[in-house]
Motif scaffolding. Sequence first.
Motif, PDB file in Angstrom:
ATOM      1  N   ASP A   1       0.844  -1.192   0.000  1.00 52.66           N
ATOM      2  CA  ASP A   1       0.000   0.000   0.000  1.00 52.66           C
ATOM      3  C   ASP A   1       0.880   1.244   0.000  1.00 52.66           C
ATOM      4  O   ASP A   1       1.462   1.623   1.021  1.00 52.66           O
ATOM      5  CB  ASP A   1      -0.903  -0.016   1.238  1.00 52.66           C
ATOM      6  N   ALA A   2       0.973   1.893  -1.139  1.00 47.49           N
ATOM      7  CA  ALA A   2       1.815   3.086  -1.248  1.00 47.49           C
ATOM      8  C   ALA A   2       1.292   4.239  -0.398  1.00 47.49           C
ATOM      9  O   ALA A   2       2.062   5.128  -0.022  1.00 47.49           O
ATOM     10  CB  ALA A   2       1.921   3.521  -2.710  1.00 47.49           C
ATOM     11  N   ALA A   3      -0.004   4.216  -0.075  1.00 45.39           N
ATOM     12  CA  ALA A   3      -0.547   5.279   0.772  1.00 45.39           C
ATOM     13  C   ALA A   3       0.051   5.235   2.169  1.00 45.39           C
ATOM     14  O   ALA A   3       0.153   6.259   2.842  1.00 45.39           O
ATOM     15  CB  ALA A   3      -2.073   5.157   0.848  1.00 45.39           C
ATOM     16  N   GLN A   4       0.463   4.060   2.601  1.00 46.54           N
ATOM     17  CA  GLN A   4       1.080   3.905   3.916  1.00 46.54           C
ATOM     18  C   GLN A   4       2.588   4.164   3.869  1.00 46.54           C
ATOM     19  O   GLN A   4       3.156   4.751   4.786  1.00 46.54           O
ATOM     20  CB  GLN A   4       0.813   2.494   4.460  1.00 46.54           C
ATOM     21  N   ASP A   5       3.219   3.695   2.809  1.00 45.23           N
ATOM     22  CA  ASP A   5       4.671   3.865   2.663  1.00 45.23           C
ATOM     23  C   ASP A   5       5.013   3.596   1.196  1.00 45.23           C
ATOM     24  O   ASP A   5       4.888   2.472   0.720  1.00 45.23           O
ATOM     25  CB  ASP A   5       5.411   2.871   3.569  1.00 45.23           C
ATOM     26  N   HIS A   6       5.421   4.637   0.473  1.00 43.93           N
ATOM     27  CA  HIS A   6       5.661   4.473  -0.966  1.00 43.93           C
ATOM     28  C   HIS A   6       7.132   4.299  -1.311  1.00 43.93           C
ATOM     29  O   HIS A   6       7.511   4.368  -2.485  1.00 43.93           O
ATOM     30  CB  HIS A   6       5.069   5.654  -1.753  1.00 43.93           C
ATOM     31  N   ARG A   7       7.970   4.028  -0.310  1.00 41.26           N
ATOM     32  CA  ARG A   7       9.400   3.870  -0.581  1.00 41.26           C
ATOM     33  C   ARG A   7       9.693   2.720  -1.545  1.00 41.26           C
ATOM     34  O   ARG A   7      10.658   2.767  -2.300  1.00 41.26           O
ATOM     35  CB  ARG A   7      10.167   3.644   0.721  1.00 41.26           C
ATOM     36  N   PHE A   8       8.833   1.700  -1.533  1.00 44.71           N
ATOM     37  CA  PHE A   8       9.075   0.547  -2.410  1.00 44.71           C
ATOM     38  C   PHE A   8       9.055   0.941  -3.887  1.00 44.71           C
ATOM     39  O   PHE A   8       9.695   0.286  -4.713  1.00 44.71           O
ATOM     40  CB  PHE A   8       8.061  -0.568  -2.137  1.00 44.71           C
ATOM     41  N   LEU A   9       8.312   1.993  -4.223  1.00 44.66           N
ATOM     42  CA  LEU A   9       8.240   2.408  -5.622  1.00 44.66           C
ATOM     43  C   LEU A   9       9.612   2.797  -6.165  1.00 44.66           C
ATOM     44  O   LEU A   9       9.907   2.596  -7.348  1.00 44.66           O
ATOM     45  CB  LEU A   9       7.274   3.579  -5.769  1.00 44.66           C
ATOM     46  N   LYS A  10      10.460   3.322  -5.287  1.00 46.97           N
ATOM     47  CA  LYS A  10      11.812   3.688  -5.685  1.00 46.97           C
ATOM     48  C   LYS A  10      12.818   2.588  -5.354  1.00 46.97           C
ATOM     49  O   LYS A  10      13.620   2.186  -6.191  1.00 46.97           O
ATOM     50  CB  LYS A  10      12.235   4.982  -4.985  1.00 46.97           C
ATOM     51  N   ASP A  11      12.729   2.065  -4.115  1.00 39.82           N
ATOM     52  CA  ASP A  11      13.740   1.114  -3.650  1.00 39.82           C
ATOM     53  C   ASP A  11      13.661  -0.235  -4.361  1.00 39.82           C
ATOM     54  O   ASP A  11      14.678  -0.914  -4.516  1.00 39.82           O
ATOM     55  CB  ASP A  11      13.605   0.893  -2.140  1.00 39.82           C
TER      56      ASP A  11
END
Length: 301
Positions: A31-41
């Motif tokens: 859930d990018a609304a909670q933590d969107h760091r995965f989109l980059k990392d």
Amino acid sequence: MKNKTSLDIFFRTFAQYPLDQVGLNAFALADAAQDHRFLKDLNYLKIQCLLKEATGEKAKKISPHLIALSNDFNAPEWGWVERYVAGSPNMTIIVTSLNFDSLYHHLRQFLEIKFDSGLEMMLAFWDPFILATLVGQDKDKTLYVDGPVLDQKQREDFLKPIQSWWYWDRLEHLHAIFGTNESIHAFPYSEQGLHFSEEQEEMMVEATFPDNLIYYLKLNNSFLVDKFDDYELYQFVISAIPEARNYGLNGTRDILNFICLKLIYKENFLQDMKLQFVLKKIKDKQITMDDAMQTLMSKAS
């Protein structure tokens, strides 16, 4: 503090049966609304937004995404999950025989709910607390509504291609939901969504009610709750809901105001006779909660 080794149970489960050898694949639903760091990392992995309607970078940063994880638990993304996700509700892990595209289409079939009342809404099963309530999870004692919300056929259809679906509860314990792991590659896809009865609608509304209250508390009255950790606040809110209803309060606004009074008066909530006099008038339907708040706040000022 998050349990950074809480994926150990997951790793041990497949230690003797490596995913490649048993024809399984690992995915994450984040859930990018909670933590969107995965989109980059984790951008070196295959990632796709589950909501086709979410166009543009801003929309994607507040939307759920399906991520293809390596079947090799030594791959760097598993270390990233342990470091940044373990113990949180920001991501769930799915093990299935499906490939990426098949799982993506399968999950999209369950995005929309239509109720008997005519209301339509998005089914946010990427939220682990909604997921667990939907399918039922007896071992998760942190759920406000135990579930299952889905009827037997809906649950079977939803979990049919899933070998296991892993999530962390509110106390950071790892849980596994097991499906039947059936292959559905040849099944026709439909994105018409689920149909919920009135009873199912009521269960879903009730299941999400505490988190909605917490959202508004943090948004508008953060000074009242800033000393609570997340689970303490959750426990406070779910214990206050039946208290509020004992006074005949039912709407979000009224129950939210009741909780604010409990937070303001603290240990004096039951001892303050002026407050109890006003609350009794609410219970006797002599005044509304809005009237009570105006009376109490004017006296306070």
